[in-house]
Structure formats: C-alpha cells, structure tokens
Design a protein around this motif. Structure first.
Motif, PDB file in Angstrom:
ATOM      1  N   HIS A 173     -25.034  14.961 -27.152  1.00  0.00           N
ATOM      2  CA  HIS A 173     -25.768  15.531 -25.992  1.00  0.00           C
ATOM      3  C   HIS A 173     -25.537  17.115 -26.117  1.00  0.00           C
ATOM      4  O   HIS A 173     -24.417  17.385 -26.133  1.00  0.00           O
ATOM      5  N   TYR A 174     -26.489  17.715 -25.955  1.00  0.00           N
ATOM      6  CA  TYR A 174     -26.362  19.241 -25.546  1.00  0.00           C
ATOM      7  C   TYR A 174     -25.413  19.277 -24.482  1.00  0.00           C
ATOM      8  O   TYR A 174     -25.707  18.815 -23.251  1.00  0.00           O
ATOM      9  N   GLY A 175     -24.457  20.204 -24.440  1.00  0.00           N
ATOM     10  CA  GLY A 175     -23.608  20.331 -23.296  1.00  0.00           C
ATOM     11  C   GLY A 175     -23.046  19.175 -22.909  1.00  0.00           C
ATOM     12  O   GLY A 175     -22.561  18.203 -23.759  1.00  0.00           O
ATOM     13  N   TRP A 176     -23.083  18.662 -21.431  1.00  0.00           N
ATOM     14  CA  TRP A 176     -22.079  17.557 -21.164  1.00  0.00           C
ATOM     15  C   TRP A 176     -22.991  16.182 -21.163  1.00  0.00           C
ATOM     16  O   TRP A 176     -24.222  16.394 -21.195  1.00  0.00           O
ATOM     17  N   VAL A 177     -22.383  15.132 -21.007  1.00  0.00           N
ATOM     18  CA  VAL A 177     -23.147  13.710 -20.886  1.00  0.00           C
ATOM     19  C   VAL A 177     -23.178  13.580 -19.393  1.00  0.00           C
ATOM     20  O   VAL A 177     -22.134  13.547 -18.642  1.00  0.00           O
ATOM     21  N   LYS A 178     -24.419  13.387 -18.976  1.00  0.00           N
ATOM     22  CA  LYS A 178     -24.390  13.120 -17.451  1.00  0.00           C
ATOM     23  C   LYS A 178     -24.495  11.558 -16.970  1.00  0.00           C
ATOM     24  O   LYS A 178     -24.323  11.391 -15.564  1.00  0.00           O
ATOM     25  N   GLY A 179     -24.738  11.025 -17.766  1.00  0.00           N
ATOM     26  CA  GLY A 179     -24.827   9.373 -17.176  1.00  0.00           C
ATOM     27  C   GLY A 179     -24.703   8.418 -18.456  1.00  0.00           C
ATOM     28  O   GLY A 179     -25.038   8.629 -19.527  1.00  0.00           O
ATOM     29  N   VAL A 180     -23.907   7.196 -18.006  1.00  0.00           N
ATOM     30  CA  VAL A 180     -24.209   6.131 -18.993  1.00  0.00           C
ATOM     31  C   VAL A 180     -24.383   4.731 -18.303  1.00  0.00           C
ATOM     32  O   VAL A 180     -24.290   4.507 -17.131  1.00  0.00           O
ATOM     33  N   ALA A 181     -24.955   3.704 -19.319  1.00  0.00           N
ATOM     34  CA  ALA A 181     -25.283   2.577 -18.495  1.00  0.00           C
ATOM     35  C   ALA A 181     -25.203   1.545 -19.832  1.00  0.00           C
ATOM     36  O   ALA A 181     -26.126   1.693 -20.771  1.00  0.00           O
ATOM     37  N   PHE A 182     -24.316   0.432 -19.490  1.00  0.00           N
ATOM     38  CA  PHE A 182     -24.326  -0.673 -20.367  1.00  0.00           C
ATOM     39  C   PHE A 182     -25.422  -1.440 -20.151  1.00  0.00           C
ATOM     40  O   PHE A 182     -25.981  -1.896 -19.027  1.00  0.00           O
ATOM     41  N   ASP A 183     -26.113  -2.183 -21.172  1.00  0.00           N
ATOM     42  CA  ASP A 183     -27.209  -3.037 -21.347  1.00  0.00           C
ATOM     43  C   ASP A 183     -26.620  -4.372 -20.705  1.00  0.00           C
ATOM     44  O   ASP A 183     -25.424  -4.890 -21.245  1.00  0.00           O
ATOM     45  N   PRO A 184     -27.284  -5.053 -19.777  1.00  0.00           N
ATOM     46  CA  PRO A 184     -26.949  -6.380 -19.182  1.00  0.00           C
ATOM     47  C   PRO A 184     -26.700  -7.529 -19.967  1.00  0.00           C
ATOM     48  O   PRO A 184     -26.077  -8.449 -19.728  1.00  0.00           O
ATOM     49  N   VAL A 185     -27.459  -7.390 -21.100  1.00  0.00           N
ATOM     50  CA  VAL A 185     -27.450  -8.437 -22.110  1.00  0.00           C
ATOM     51  C   VAL A 185     -26.360  -8.309 -22.899  1.00  0.00           C
ATOM     52  O   VAL A 185     -25.770  -9.264 -23.477  1.00  0.00           O
ATOM     53  N   GLY A 186     -25.700  -6.860 -23.243  1.00  0.00           N
ATOM     54  CA  GLY A 186     -24.564  -7.054 -24.022  1.00  0.00           C
ATOM     55  C   GLY A 186     -24.625  -6.349 -25.158  1.00  0.00           C
ATOM     56  O   GLY A 186     -23.792  -6.203 -25.960  1.00  0.00           O
ATOM     57  N   ARG A 187     -25.786  -5.775 -25.587  1.00  0.00           N
ATOM     58  CA  ARG A 187     -26.112  -5.401 -26.757  1.00  0.00           C
ATOM     59  C   ARG A 187     -26.067  -3.630 -26.888  1.00  0.00           C
ATOM     60  O   ARG A 187     -25.470  -3.266 -27.847  1.00  0.00           O
ATOM     61  N   TYR A 188     -26.460  -2.988 -25.763  1.00  0.00           N
ATOM     62  CA  TYR A 188     -26.646  -1.635 -26.014  1.00  0.00           C
ATOM     63  C   TYR A 188     -25.766  -0.807 -24.947  1.00  0.00           C
ATOM     64  O   TYR A 188     -25.571  -1.462 -23.841  1.00  0.00           O
ATOM     65  N   LEU A 189     -25.551   0.496 -25.231  1.00  0.00           N
ATOM     66  CA  LEU A 189     -25.048   1.268 -24.291  1.00  0.00           C
ATOM     67  C   LEU A 189     -25.975   2.708 -24.258  1.00  0.00           C
ATOM     68  O   LEU A 189     -26.319   2.994 -25.272  1.00  0.00           O
ATOM     69  N   ALA A 190     -26.562   2.896 -23.166  1.00  0.00           N
ATOM     70  CA  ALA A 190     -27.549   4.104 -22.955  1.00  0.00           C
ATOM     71  C   ALA A 190     -26.683   5.315 -22.504  1.00  0.00           C
ATOM     72  O   ALA A 190     -25.881   5.178 -21.777  1.00  0.00           O
TER      73      ALA A 190
END
Length: 311
Positions: A173-190
């Motif tokens: 990401h340009y600059g810093w990363v401002k947030g993360v969120a795990f997928d409740p199904v257990g497949r993805y991280l946003a």
C-alpha cells in the motif's frame, strides 16, 4: 433505532477516543485513544437507565496502562470468544490481555481499583512504527495487524495469549496500511490503504486475489486509520472512505465478483464501518407469500393455445 450518548464514557477532557469494541457477551465495551490507557466499561448502565443511576452498578470496570507512558493506543479488539483483548499503540507494540480470577489491583499511577483484573499475558513485536489496525481470524488462532511502516503482520496466537509472527506482507500500500479485516469464513484477509483495498488468499500462501482502486482514487487521505468489515456470512466486504463524484461513500464489495455498490449520505469522509454480527432472515410468512406470488405470476405467463394469437 435508539441512539444513546453515555457522556461518562470518556478519556479525559482533551483526550480523543480512537477505537471502540464490544465484548461478544454484550456486557463490556473497550475504548482507547490518544492517552496510553485502555478503558473497559460496563455496557449494562448504557443499555439500562435504572442501572445507570444505581450507585451499586459500576460503570468503569478496568483501566489498563501497560503501553508506554508517552504512547497513544490506536486500536483494541476482543477476540470472538471474548477470552483475549488485543491492543496496538504508537509504541509499536501489540499487547494481549486475559481476564484473571485473581483480585484486581490499583491502576499504575492511580488510586483507582479495577473491578475486573485484565492482565497483560502477551507482547507481540514486529512493527517499526505505530500499530493502526487489528483483526482476529475466524477461530481466534491468528491475529492480523497493520502499521504505519507499510506492512501487515500476522501472528499465531494460543488460547493462553502467547503469540509468534508467522507472515509479513510488505510495501503493498502507498504509505502506511490503515486497516485490516479477516474474512469470517476463514479464506481471505482484506487490507485498506491510500491505494485502495486489497484481498489476500490465506489458502494460496497469502496470494493477492483482488485490488480494488477505483472507488478510492479521489478519496481524502487525511484519515489516520480506517476500519473495514465483512458481513457475518462473508458475502460482502464493506470499506469506508470511498468517493463518488466528490461525495463521501461507503463501498460494498460482493465476494468473488468484487463488484461494488456505493452508499451515500455522509457529509464528510467516513473512517469506519462495522457490520451487525447477526444475520437477519425474512419471516416465514413473508417467504410463503413471496412463493405464492411467484407461482401466480408464472401461471399468468403461459404459452398461447394453438390457433390463438398471443396478447
């Protein structure tokens, strides 16, 4: 909808609150902000007016002061079971706390005696700058964090609150990363940053699945941290700080296709979005009525009999 403002939930006259989270039991609320303290509040007096004026019902349950004295605490999140609280601050540290049955003690530098004894049991290192976001995985076995150093750090966490770094995603990401969120199904991280939202696949060695840029290209860059979220079934990813023709929006992405819908109505940029943890279904009577209407409509659309003109 009922909106209530509990003016006694505060961090001093000049200290802002940067993050809030509700315990899965629905009985506690954690807040953190520009001061080094984390506060855990009793949610019952907020929900029950009688409890709010009852002097025997405590409002503040605990103050935690384990982060460095000159550090603000940017984020705090309970895990899904409610057994562990994680916090991240401008001291570049992630702390893990567990509720102890031992008698509570006074808060460091204060005469206040905690009602609940939340003890720091884990100290996770990795970020070289402020920790800006936290997210627990579906089964609370992993904790994802992001930082002003431009990286995402994923830790394996035990039930006792001990953790170890297992994966790092750098410079995506340009600059810093401002947030993360795990997928409740257990497949993805946003993850969310200045250049949009990215989705990572846990089952393919954290490969990049999708990069959504367009809704965020003209979004304000002033937000220090952004809180994105998934619907409880994992079907929708909801991200703040979008922009459509100069208007601030919340952007809703549909899983797999990753096409988007933008929700308007805010007057200034949106910094956080939180999905209701409960799924709602139409009443059975409504479903039955819809089924009858569908059958009736299908019966009305029939092929014309031989020799008859179609209407």
């Amino acid at each position: 909808m009922i909106i209530d403002v509990a003016d006694w939930v505060c961090h001093g006259h000049s200290d802002g609150i940067s993050a809030v989270d509700i315990h899965p039991s629905g009985r506690r609320l954690v807040t953190c902000g520009s001061s080094p303290q984390i506060k855990i509040w009793n949610l019952v007096p907020i929900l029950d007016p009688a409890a709010e004026i009852d002097p025997n019902v405590p409002k503040l349950l605990a103050m935690l002061s384990e982060h460095q004295s000159d550090a603000g605490v940017q984020t705090a999140r309970f895990n899904h079971s409610g057994s562990i609280l994680a916090s991240g601050g401008s001291d570049n540290i992630i702390l893990l706390y567990k509720l102890s049955t031992a008698p509570a003690s006074t808060t460091l530098g204060s005469t206040w005696v905690n009602k609940e004894n939340w003890r720091a049991v884990g100290n996770l290192r990795g970020p070289s700058l402020d920790v800006t976001g936290l997210s627990w995985s579906k089964e609370d076995k992993q904790l994802a964090t992001c930082s002003m150093d431009g990286s995402i750090y994923v830790y394996s966490v035990t039930g006792e609150g001990q953790g170890s770094l297992i994966h790092t995603i750098r410079n995506q990401h340009y600059g810093w990363v401002k947030g993360v969120a795990f997928d409740p199904v257990g497949r993805y991280l946003a993850s969310h940053g200045r250049n949009g939202v990215k989705v990572w696949d846990l089952q393919k060695d954290w490969a990049l699945v999708q990069h959504m840029k367009q809704p965020f290209e003209k979004a304000p860059e002033s937000a220090f941290r952004l809180s994105l979220t998934w619907a409880p079934d994992g079907d929708l990813l909801i991200a703040p700080n979008g922009s459509d023709q100069g208007k601030p929006t919340i952007v809703v992405f549909r899983r797999q296709e990753w096409d988007s819908t933008q929700l308007v109505g805010h007057r200034s940029s949106v910094a956080a979005a939180v999905a209701n943890p409960r799924l709602f279904y139409p009443p059975k009577a409504l479903l039955a009525t819809r089924a009858r209407l569908t059958e009736r409509m299908q019966g009305e659309v029939q092929e014309p009999a031989d020799g008859e003109d179609a209407a």
